[in-house]
Structure formats: C-alpha cells, structure tokens
Design an enzyme around this catalytic site. Sequence first.
Site, PDB file in Angstrom:
ATOM      1  N   HIS A   1       1.749   4.666  -2.811  1.00 37.64           N
ATOM      2  CA  HIS A   1       1.907   6.114  -2.654  1.00 37.64           C
ATOM      3  C   HIS A   1       3.263   6.558  -3.196  1.00 37.64           C
ATOM      4  O   HIS A   1       3.378   7.602  -3.856  1.00 37.64           O
ATOM      5  CB  HIS A   1       1.827   6.497  -1.171  1.00 37.64           C
ATOM      6  CG  HIS A   1       0.454   6.484  -0.582  1.00 37.64           C
ATOM      7  ND1 HIS A   1      -0.598   7.187  -1.121  1.00 37.64           N
ATOM      8  CD2 HIS A   1      -0.029   5.866   0.532  1.00 37.64           C
ATOM      9  CE1 HIS A   1      -1.668   7.018  -0.367  1.00 37.64           C
ATOM     10  NE2 HIS A   1      -1.358   6.206   0.635  1.00 37.64           N
TER      11      HIS A   1
ATOM     12  N   HIS B   1       0.833  -1.207   0.000  1.00 36.65           N
ATOM     13  CA  HIS B   1       0.000   0.000   0.000  1.00 36.65           C
ATOM     14  C   HIS B   1       0.867   1.256   0.000  1.00 36.65           C
ATOM     15  O   HIS B   1       0.682   2.149  -0.838  1.00 36.65           O
ATOM     16  CB  HIS B   1      -0.918  -0.016   1.224  1.00 36.65           C
ATOM     17  CG  HIS B   1      -1.764   1.212   1.357  1.00 36.65           C
ATOM     18  ND1 HIS B   1      -3.074   1.255   0.948  1.00 36.65           N
ATOM     19  CD2 HIS B   1      -1.491   2.458   1.852  1.00 36.65           C
ATOM     20  CE1 HIS B   1      -3.564   2.463   1.174  1.00 36.65           C
ATOM     21  NE2 HIS B   1      -2.620   3.210   1.724  1.00 36.65           N
ATOM     22  N   GLU B   2       1.787   1.340   0.942  1.00 38.21           N
ATOM     23  CA  GLU B   2       2.593   2.557   1.042  1.00 38.21           C
ATOM     24  C   GLU B   2       3.497   2.738  -0.168  1.00 38.21           C
ATOM     25  O   GLU B   2       3.765   3.874  -0.583  1.00 38.21           O
ATOM     26  CB  GLU B   2       3.414   2.541   2.338  1.00 38.21           C
ATOM     27  CG  GLU B   2       2.576   2.570   3.607  1.00 38.21           C
ATOM     28  CD  GLU B   2       1.619   3.750   3.671  1.00 38.21           C
ATOM     29  OE1 GLU B   2       1.927   4.814   3.100  1.00 38.21           O
ATOM     30  OE2 GLU B   2       0.533   3.603   4.286  1.00 38.21           O
TER      31      GLU B   2
ATOM     32  N   HIS C   1       3.264   6.882  -6.864  1.00 40.31           N
ATOM     33  CA  HIS C   1       2.525   8.081  -7.266  1.00 40.31           C
ATOM     34  C   HIS C   1       3.454   9.301  -7.241  1.00 40.31           C
ATOM     35  O   HIS C   1       3.368  10.187  -8.102  1.00 40.31           O
ATOM     36  CB  HIS C   1       1.338   8.269  -6.326  1.00 40.31           C
ATOM     37  CG  HIS C   1       0.242   9.118  -6.879  1.00 40.31           C
ATOM     38  ND1 HIS C   1      -0.880   9.441  -6.144  1.00 40.31           N
ATOM     39  CD2 HIS C   1       0.066   9.729  -8.067  1.00 40.31           C
ATOM     40  CE1 HIS C   1      -1.684  10.193  -6.871  1.00 40.31           C
ATOM     41  NE2 HIS C   1      -1.122  10.392  -8.042  1.00 40.31           N
TER      42      HIS C   1
END
Length: 705
Positions: A489, A485-486, A492
């Site tokens: 980020h 998940h991290e 991104h």
Amino acid sequence: MPETTPTTGTGSTELDPANPFAQPWDLPYGLPDFAAVRTEHLRPAIAAGLAAQRAEWEAVATDPDLPDVANTLEALERSGQLLRRVLAVFHTLASSVGTDEIHEIESEIAPQLAAHQDALWLDHRIFARIESLANAEALVDLDPETSWLLAEYRKNFLRAGIRLGPEETERLKELNARLVTLETEFGQRVVKAMEAGAVPVDDGDRLAPLDENTVAGLARNAAENNADAAHLIPLRLPTQQPLLARLEDRELRRQLLEASERRGSGVDEASDTRAILLETARLRAERARLLGYDTHAAYVAEDATAKTVTAINEMLGRLAAPAVRNARQEAVELQDMLVRDGAGAELRAADWAFYAEKLRKERYDVDDAVLQPYLELNQVLTDGVFYAAHELYGITLHERADLAGYADGVRVWEVTEEDGTGLGLFLGDFYARAGKRGGAWMHHLADQSHLLGQRPVVVNNLNITRPPDGEPTLLTWDEVRTCFHEFGHALHGLFSDVHYPSLSGTSVPRDFVEYPSQVNEMWMANPAVVERFARHHVTGEPMPAELLRQVLAAAEYGEGFATTEYLGAALLDQAWHQLAPEDVPTEPEEVAAFERSALEAAGVAFDLVPPRYRSSYFNHTFGGGYDAGYYSYIWSEVLDADTVEWFTTEGDIAGDGGLNRMAGTAFRAKLLSRGNAQDPLQSFRDLRGRDARIEPLLTRRGLKD
C-alpha cells in the site's frame, strides 16, 4: 480565549497564527510537526479549515466567468488545504493513539464533516459548472487525466444525490450526519470491546509453552492496564487470536476464543455494538433507496470495479462450496490429531489453530518457536521489505532519526530514487498501544500531487506486541506477510505520479486498492529476499535451506480454513447490505440469529471455522470504509494472482522470479504510478495486455475441482 475570530466579508474563520496548523508544515516533505500539536489546537483548526474550504467552494460557485479547468476543476482540487493538514493529523491520532479526548472530538466533528461534504456535493451551482464543462469537453480538448477527473466529479455529484428534490435532500443530509456518527461510535466501541475482553491469567503455568519474552510482554500488558491479574492476553481485531496456535491449555484457548467472539454482543454494556450496527444497516438501506438503488450493496458496487451485486454474489458463490469442502477435509486431519493427543473426543473451533500449528510442525517440522528467531522486525524491514523494493524499483530508505512521529516507537524513513532524488517519507508504527485500533492499515499524511507541488508522506500501522525493553521484536510468518502487504500500500502511495490530489495513490475503488498490496506479499517468499532477511537475530546465520523449504510448504497448508474464514465475513457484509430497510432486524438479540441464517444460506456455516469478523466487531463494514466492500480482498486477489503469474513468467530474468528492475519498472509505470488517473482496470490491462483471469487464484487457493 477562543483561538478563532470571524473575518469580514467571507464568512470564513481565521485561525490564530499561534496555532501550529495555521501555516503549512516546514518539515521535510510537509511532515506534520507532531511535537507542536496539542489537543486544544484541533477544534479551532478543524473549524477554520471547514470555513476556509466553504469560502473557497463559494468562490467557485459564484465565479462570474464561464467555467473552465482552472476556475472550476483546479479550484476545487486546490481547496481545503488547511483542512487536509489538520484532518491528516487528527485522523492519525484518532486511529493510532485514541485518547478519550480525541474520541470526544471525533464524535463531535463526525456530523460536521458529513454536512461539509454535503455542502459540496449538493451544491447545484457547482454542479452546473461541472455539467457545463462536461458538455463543452469535446470543444476544449482536455488531456486524459483532466477528462477522467471531470467524469469523476460528475459521477460523484450524481451519486451524492444532486438531482433529489428539496425534501429528499434534507432527509439525505440527516441520514449522512447520523451514519457518520454511528460509524464513529461503532469504531470506538470496537476498541473498548478489545480492551474489555482481554483475558486475565494469574497462573503463569497456564501460558506454557510460550517463550519468556511473550510471557513478559503479557505481564507488562497487565501492569500497563492495571489488570487484577499477573498476565493479560490482549485481543486483536480478527476472531482468531495469535496465541490460540501456541497455548497448550485447552480451557484457556476456549476462554480466549470465546472472549474474542463475544465482543460487542452485550457482555459489556459500554462496548455493545448491536443496536448501532442495526441502525447503521437500516439507514444505509434507506439512503440507497432514496438515491435510486435497490440496496446499499448495489450502491457501493456501482462505483467499484465489480459494478453489480450479481457479479459479487457469483464470485463469492463460486468460491464458497470448494472452500468449505477443503476446510472440512482439514478438520478431519485435526480431529485425528486431537484424538491421538488424548485431549478430548471432539475438535472445537478454539482447538483449530493449535492443532493446525501442530500438524504443520509434524508434517513440515516447522512452528513459530523455530521460526521466530530468524524473523526479527528490523531485519525483515531492512533486508526484506526495503531490499525487495530497491531491487524492483531502485529506491532506498534512510531512517531519519531527526524526524519525529506522533507516538513513542513511530519511526520515519526518507525514500529516495536511484539518482538520490527525494521521493517522499515513510512512517512505520508497528506496535500495539492502548487506544490504537486493531489490525493493520496504511494511510496518508500527504498525498502526491503535481498541481499542489506535494510529495507523498505515508504511514504503515501494525499491532505487534511490544517486547520488553532491550529485547528483539520477533515476528511470526504471518506478521512478516503483514509487513510486506502494508508496504505494498505504501508503494502505491509513494509512486503516485498524477496531477490532481483527489486522484492520487490509493484513491482507487476499494475492490482495487488491495491488489498492489497483495502483489507485494510475493516477495517475502522470493529466495533472494528471504535469504537476506531470514537470519538468526543473535548469530546472523541464515535460515537453513531445508527449514525455508518447509516454511514455504507449510504456508500453503490451511487454505480451506483461510478461505472459509474470509468468505464468512465477506458474505456477512453482503448479507447485511443487500437488505431493504424494512428487512433489517430491529432488536439487538436478533443479530446472532441473522448471522447464523446468512451463513447457512451462503453455505459457509461451519462452526469450526467462525467468520474472520462477526458483525458485532466487524469494524471494516460498520465502522465505515469497507461497507458492502469486504469482498474486495478476494476480488483484488484475482488481479494479484494473475500479476504474480506475470512476474514469474514474462517478468522473470534467469530464474529470479521477477525480482528485477525491468519487471519493477513496468509494474510501477503502468500501474503503481497511475493512482485513479484513469480506469484502474485499464492500468491492469496496460500491464497484462488483457483482462484478468480467475484461474491463477483458484490454483493458489486449491479451489479447482
């Protein structure tokens, strides 16, 4: 001797050249030289950065030339580079190291930073230049990104209160300064509450059936914190604590959950957050009314993709009833197990995780003790997280042992494109430490920008318990999910390909920012990925195929609990922020009653499933950042579930589930690289060819009727 002296003629402050912040960093990609930074460097560097940017804004405001892109928009975007350098380091230290001196500075500068932002957004001279540019836009033929930036600036000025009268403006400044002070204090008290609420255990037998490494870690934690006990169970930010699923001692489970839920509620005076959260809610409501909005939630929603409180309420309301229905069904199964276990007549909230884990083991023959030897941190990163990114996007991560982070255990990787071109840096800060705020998050040390010639430097933070020296770091399946998940980020931020720094990477509406990170979770279950990272840390043997099948099946269990727990927090956030100022409770003792009433009104008051965060330690909302925006996770998941469907259908090649360069290139080009350079929902439409549908989410979470 102070390190700053005033310069003549500009009103700015010149920083002593000996201060390490005085010049741009000369390390690769502009990585801060953390080894050169001492706490005493921070105050003068912040002061100089504030003064320098004020002088740059003043130059824009007083420029005698007609406004144009270069002397207005680009000048604003270039401003504040010293301040960016120092705040990137300071905020990193405040969140991830958190010494008393750092927290003192944090409290001191919070109102200064609020006043600094007001100096821009309430400057009528600069707004007049923005308005002039907006009025002339049709004549100057701006490129799409610049046109979008201009619209963003104009919107931000209006939302900041540029059209208020003088008396209202002064009150707004007071509110802004007080609110950032309250948010800072709340966040600091949340950390204190976690430390104060840690559960001491003298009798090692009560820790059965924890493995030796975990028990040793709890003993190390007790020693490091000078605890008056042999072992100390640390608290993590959410209500549910990891060890609740593993501790056989029912009374210890009760003590642990009770310690978690009581944080900030007055049991420890130094970390009582109730008065702070009440004042915060009241002042946010007053500010929203001053700015022309019914509530703070309405103010926040307007600048998000949701746009209205009605849309948020409808979506959360649609999910609440089926989520609680599913949770109650799960509770019946767990109650039956507890009775068969002879542990008592009535299931309690503190029992849920333990019996849910026991049910998973019974039904799927899986538990953490079986899984963890196959989930070693370095393998998960290198052969899982990084491997998936390479297969999708062609990037490679090389660890740079020659580059240092800001604390022991922080690691640095250089990220390169397939042709060897440097893309940026990725830092991993995976372990919990004293002073580090709980949870997991990503932040930037440098934002990508073609205007500034800057490449990204991004950080992932987790809070994994550090094992004894020389022992492997073995993860739970949920911790593996957090790693993926991290890193979503991080991608991104790393893939940002925009001109202006304020539009870079994750600078998107908060109810969109979780979307790419949630998509990245899908790769942890892709057969080609999991076959590589899920290997026994001693033998190297892959996780048996049947065990993997059971893991993936077990991961689908418990959506009733998970959705209800999440919705409890999201609906509490909305309840606090949909109040008018006069409706906010005034006494700390009223917080618990308000919570209960709000959960009952929303239909999620199920005692066996407490909210993921109770108000008194809800740092997302009262510490700032996700105020009136915690709904964002489920809102983003609508986009996420729809995109996962795209990867596994249109993006699939020969059954690879979308793990291929064609799909990755499309996702990167159309969405990950765009940052906030256009309407983020347009980026989604560019990928999918339509607006998102909620049906894939309902299917995923078992919420269809």
